[in-house]
Design a protein around this motif. Structure first.
Motif, PDB file in Angstrom:
ATOM      1  N   LEU A 114      -6.839   6.476  12.783  1.00  0.00           N
ATOM      2  CA  LEU A 114      -7.402   6.018  11.527  1.00  0.00           C
ATOM      3  C   LEU A 114      -6.311   6.161  10.485  1.00  0.00           C
ATOM      4  N   SER A 115      -5.979   5.077   9.825  1.00  0.00           N
ATOM      5  CA  SER A 115      -4.987   5.158   8.750  1.00  0.00           C
ATOM      6  C   SER A 115      -5.539   4.448   7.528  1.00  0.00           C
ATOM      7  N   ILE A 116      -5.289   5.048   6.384  1.00  0.00           N
ATOM      8  CA  ILE A 116      -5.749   4.472   5.131  1.00  0.00           C
ATOM      9  C   ILE A 116      -4.607   3.657   4.558  1.00  0.00           C
ATOM     10  N   ASN A 117      -4.814   2.347   4.473  1.00  0.00           N
ATOM     11  CA  ASN A 117      -3.777   1.429   4.004  1.00  0.00           C
ATOM     12  C   ASN A 117      -3.688   1.383   2.485  1.00  0.00           C
ATOM     13  N   LYS A 118      -4.837   1.261   1.850  1.00  0.00           N
ATOM     14  CA  LYS A 118      -4.903   1.229   0.388  1.00  0.00           C
ATOM     15  C   LYS A 118      -5.916   2.277  -0.051  1.00  0.00           C
ATOM     16  N   PRO A 119      -5.436   3.469  -0.376  1.00  0.00           N
ATOM     17  CA  PRO A 119      -6.364   4.535  -0.748  1.00  0.00           C
ATOM     18  C   PRO A 119      -6.999   4.290  -2.118  1.00  0.00           C
ATOM     19  N   SER A 120      -8.103   4.945  -2.322  1.00  0.00           N
ATOM     20  CA  SER A 120      -8.769   4.924  -3.613  1.00  0.00           C
ATOM     21  C   SER A 120      -8.083   5.945  -4.513  1.00  0.00           C
ATOM     22  N   ASN A 121      -8.237   5.787  -5.815  1.00  0.00           N
ATOM     23  CA  ASN A 121      -7.694   6.802  -6.712  1.00  0.00           C
ATOM     24  C   ASN A 121      -8.608   8.020  -6.769  1.00  0.00           C
TER      25      ASN A 121
END
Length: 171
Positions: A114-121
């Motif tokens: 699992l990789s987060i490509n565009k994280p939330s702020n």
């Protein structure tokens, strides 16, 4: 082809050699065969390494239905149901936002990556994506026809946390 040439050459009977020290040997011929054997060994290793790699399918947006669409829709429903049930809250307040993540699933349904490509702020949403995915795993194994074609599926989605529910959409 190289392997068959090498095998057929090794099956040939060796020529009679003479102990006469004035006769030169076949150094050039032998060196060519040694170099050829080394190239064969390298190519053989590269083919074996390539064949050991998992067969992956990367899910991407498409206007046409894809042959794995049923499995991906089942995955989406599982994630959204778990995400709605375990909606993230920060200090008791409902949080909103979106996160883009890529998930790799093995043919047996195990979560591989699992990789987060565009994280939330908002860190709580990034953590929620990880938690929801882990709570949803293991996923159903691939159907037999799908498992014959691929070893892993890689799904990228944007997770929308809105109004107390989770919605996953293609990026």
């Amino acid at each position: 082809q190289l392997l068959s040439e090498q095998k057929s050459a090794s099956r040939r009977t060796p020529t009679q050699t003479s102990n006469d020290s004035n006769v030169s040997g076949q150094d050039d011929f032998d060196q060519q065969k040694i170099a050829q054997s080394a190239r064969i060994a390298i190519l053989s290793q590269q083919v074996q390494d390539y064949n050991r790699r998992p067969r992956k399918h990367f899910d991407a947006p498409s206007t046409a239905a894809h042959r794995y669409a049923t499995y991906i829709d089942q995955w989406r429903q599982t994630i959204e149901a778990t995400g709605t049930k375990h909606y993230p809250r920060d200090a008791g307040k409902t949080v909103y936002g979106k996160v883009q993540a890529t998930i790799t699933i093995a043919s047996n349904g195990a979560l591989l990556d699992l990789s987060i490509n565009k994280p939330s702020n908002q860190a709580v949403l990034n953590q929620a994506v990880r938690r929801i995915t882990q709570l949803s795993a293991p996923f159903p194994p691939f159907p037999p026809d799908m498992a014959r074609q691929i070893d892993q599926i890689v799904i990228t989605r944007t997770w929308h946390f809105v109004n107390g529910t989770l919605d996953t959409r293609q990026p």
